[in-house]
Design a protein around this motif. Sequence first.
Motif, short mmCIF file in Angstrom:
data_model
loop_
_atom_site.label_atom_id
_atom_site.label_comp_id
_atom_site.label_asym_id
_atom_site.label_seq_id
_atom_site.Cartn_x
_atom_site.Cartn_y
_atom_site.Cartn_z
N GLN A 83 0.84 -1.36 -0.05
CA GLN A 83 -0.04 0.02 -0.05
C GLN A 83 0.84 1.50 -0.05
OE1 GLN A 83 -3.15 0.06 2.81
NE2 GLN A 83 -4.29 -1.49 1.77
N ASN A 84 1.72 1.24 0.85
CA ASN A 84 2.80 2.54 0.88
C ASN A 84 4.25 2.19 1.07
OD1 ASN A 84 2.43 1.87 3.51
ND2 ASN A 84 0.81 3.21 3.55
N GLY A 533 -0.92 7.78 -4.78
CA GLY A 533 -1.80 6.95 -4.09
C GLY A 533 -3.20 6.84 -4.71
N GLN A 534 -3.55 7.41 -5.90
CA GLN A 534 -4.70 7.65 -6.14
C GLN A 534 -5.35 6.70 -7.38
OE1 GLN A 534 -6.95 10.40 -5.18
NE2 GLN A 534 -5.55 10.34 -3.32
N ASN A 535 -6.32 5.91 -7.31
CA ASN A 535 -6.76 5.02 -8.46
C ASN A 535 -6.93 5.87 -9.62
OD1 ASN A 535 -6.67 2.31 -7.32
ND2 ASN A 535 -8.34 3.33 -6.19
N TYR A 576 2.17 4.79 -3.64
CA TYR A 576 1.59 5.92 -2.74
C TYR A 576 2.82 6.24 -2.05
CZ TYR A 576 -1.17 8.23 0.78
OH TYR A 576 -1.83 9.16 1.72
N ARG A 578 4.50 8.93 0.37
CA ARG A 578 3.89 10.12 1.43
C ARG A 578 5.07 10.83 1.59
NH1 ARG A 578 2.36 5.92 5.74
NH2 ARG A 578 4.25 4.94 4.61
N TYR A 579 4.70 12.04 2.23
CA TYR A 579 5.65 13.12 2.75
C TYR A 579 6.71 12.57 3.50
CZ TYR A 579 3.26 17.04 0.53
OH TYR A 579 2.42 17.83 -0.47
N GLN A 580 6.19 11.77 4.35
CA GLN A 580 7.25 11.19 5.36
C GLN A 580 8.36 10.23 4.60
OE1 GLN A 580 3.73 9.24 7.00
NE2 GLN A 580 4.80 7.60 7.58
N PHE A 585 12.67 7.03 8.82
CA PHE A 585 12.46 7.46 10.16
C PHE A 585 14.04 7.15 10.79
CE2 PHE A 585 7.62 7.39 10.98
CZ PHE A 585 7.57 8.53 9.94
#
Lengths: 603, 222
Positions: A83-84, A533-535, A576, A578-580, A585
Amino acid sequence: MKKSSIILALSTALTFSACDSFLDQESQNILTEQQVYSDDNMVLSVLANYYGRISWGQHLGDVASMAILDEAGFSSGGPNNRQNYEDNLWRVYDYGLIRDLNMFINGIKTSTLSAASKDNYEGEARFIRAWVYFNMARTLGGVPLIGDQVFDYSSGTLAADLQHPRSTEKQVYDYIISECTEISEKLKPNKTTNSSRANKWTALSLKARAALYAASIAKYNYKTPDVITPGGEVGIPSTEANTYYNTALETANEVINNGPYLLYQKNADKGRNFYEAVSLKGSEEVIWARDYKYPGQTHMFTNNTIASSVRGDIDANIVTPILNLVESFEYKNNRNGDLKLTANGDYIYYDNPSDIFADKDPRLYGTVIYSGADFAGSTIVYQAGVRYFEDGQWKVKTAAPGANEAPYGLVTSVDGPTTSNDQFVNKTGFNLRKFVEENRDASTRGRGSDMWFVRFRLAELYLISAEASLELNKAQTEVASYINAIRNRAGIQPLTQVTLNDIIQERRVELAFEDHRYWDLKRWRIAHEVWDGQNSNPKAVHYVLFPYKVYAPGTDKHNKWVFEKRVASHTMNPRYFRYQNYYNFIDQNWLNSNPKLVRNPYQ
Amino acid sequence: MKFKYIFIQIVSIGLLLSCGKDNYDEPQATLTGRVVHEGKPIGVRGSNNSVRLQLWQNGFALKTPIDVYVAQDGSYTAKLFDGDYQLITVSGNGPWAHSTDTLQVQVKGNTTVDINVRPYYTLENIQYQLNGTKLQATFQLNKIDETRNLDNVNLLINDTKFVDLGNFEKRSSIDGNQSGAITIELDIANELNTKNTLFARVAVKMNGITEAVYDPNIFRVK
């Protein structure tokens, strides 16, 4: 009584006396540092160990790394439900290796070898260290810089003395650049066997790439104003951009103009030429590669990605390229690479399976196997099924790979594609060619492949020059001259006006599967837009190409081919980012043992 | 023969018994609550572990946060041992400004604690209406924090109760910066025919943050 005390006295004396060499003799199985660093073969084995520990990101030892971006997808077995991107994806924080390298760098200085070879060995180790820092910086941003220090713990050492805070991202890139500048003076300029060891030009290439990364982060991190830390551990001030672009341009041009490397142009067949440029060991274009050698040093990349009909073992198709990549290759005279599938509401009927790929950028041939292309002497034809006309409408029949059925003949090719969950069956309608060895034994489990993985090649330096000169607002003729060197070699039309989008496009196709795409989208700060992450976003969704053979006897469509573009059945979710994901981390364990570290954004 | 069965019985009793020392009771207390602004919950993306809070506990040598995921109606739940915890928001994670304030939480049995945040935008008076095949949503959009601009305002529908920017059948968007009374429409003729159930929700996506502000409630269209 007396006798026994004499015996006692004698045995005590024997116990405490010893032959004087007993405790001083040299060990037969432990080598001293002095012995190691003063013997060329020993030094080489130590270095070989370091060279073997520095593959991160996309590389041949990790076939899955090729399938998680937008170049290829997972094809074998059930669907993939990623998913990400993980918060620790491809994260590098290897201070164990930095310590080993620092021990080597300090140790080699005490060696009795000639000054010239000492310099070269030191340069190699420092180059590897710079490469490790580069890999840390592109995943984590600023990390602690510890120079040549080797830390030891003895009783009484304060833990605080061993804890170092993170440097800023700028400091790390500056360190890599200054190290590479010094190293390039120490290292010899000669080519090495299969480009597997660092030389002067490798150091300069890393310098150019690091400067380009730093420059684009400085220029584009305004687009992600929240991806920043107050102390500058993440993010580079925009005022630094031009300095870095200048460094990148000068350094890349030095390699292009003075280095012993040439864009590979030995084969008149342009498609074949591109395959050989990257995937033929000894290609005169390659500056640095992770080399492999059978027996002993092999990988399973060919075994995992080979097409079914040419495989040497049961495994095949674990990772296969997707239509997104194929369509990003331009046509020779048309910059839009979308395949022509339909016209006037009906499919376009092609005579031969490969006709739809006619006049594509020849690099497509060198990168992926498409329907009708050859591999290792056999032609590979993908056929998802048969389209036939019955009761006034078109119907589709599919079957198990390789199955025949009267009257259609072959229904589904042994090479797929299918939408089944069968193992080792193609699901996308393409196979990889880049980095896949044509030797059939290379696809067996027992042998494996010794194809190299290219880390730096001259084409990238041309693209660095093109990008840096564009960002520095140099004349368009200069910018175009760099990018056209690549395009002429590839065999497609030259450009007169170059934009950043052209560079993005050129890097995507030229450097596919070479560990660039992910880092490129990150440093331009467009990854969160491309993979949102958009279909509904065709860049984030994986697509596949299903070829069908037409069965309609008596019509002009009989035995022709139609092609269907579909959403990939085995990549369940759109990509997808993401900004992170711009920076990994900081692991909680590192924070626990070193409270001076600060966290990354979104953490 | 008999001995064999006795032996098997003894062995299986031995296997099933275990010493008491390594058995801890599972956590009994439940911490529940909502993410609120001025007493009203804030809707978020509830799927994919998207939005989280963190619980920390002092007094141990090594620290590992407990991630607490926020559901799409803005609520959260965690099974915990009784004790003193610190509840914080994660910088840049939810659609609200990160605050360095720590909420001290004493968990004893079942505890309910709402956490106050300052979202960048809030939604008020959300009304959904189906006119024929056109779904219309009207609402009041309030800008709370001046630092964020809008990417877009969305009306989403999906065939499950999870309706968010990662899971939707169809959406309509209004791009650009705006606030005040908003009306947004979506033609769902095709979906009304083909889907057995349909749920709708409004989402407001701002710049620089992965997450969006949602209606905490979903509207059942069909």
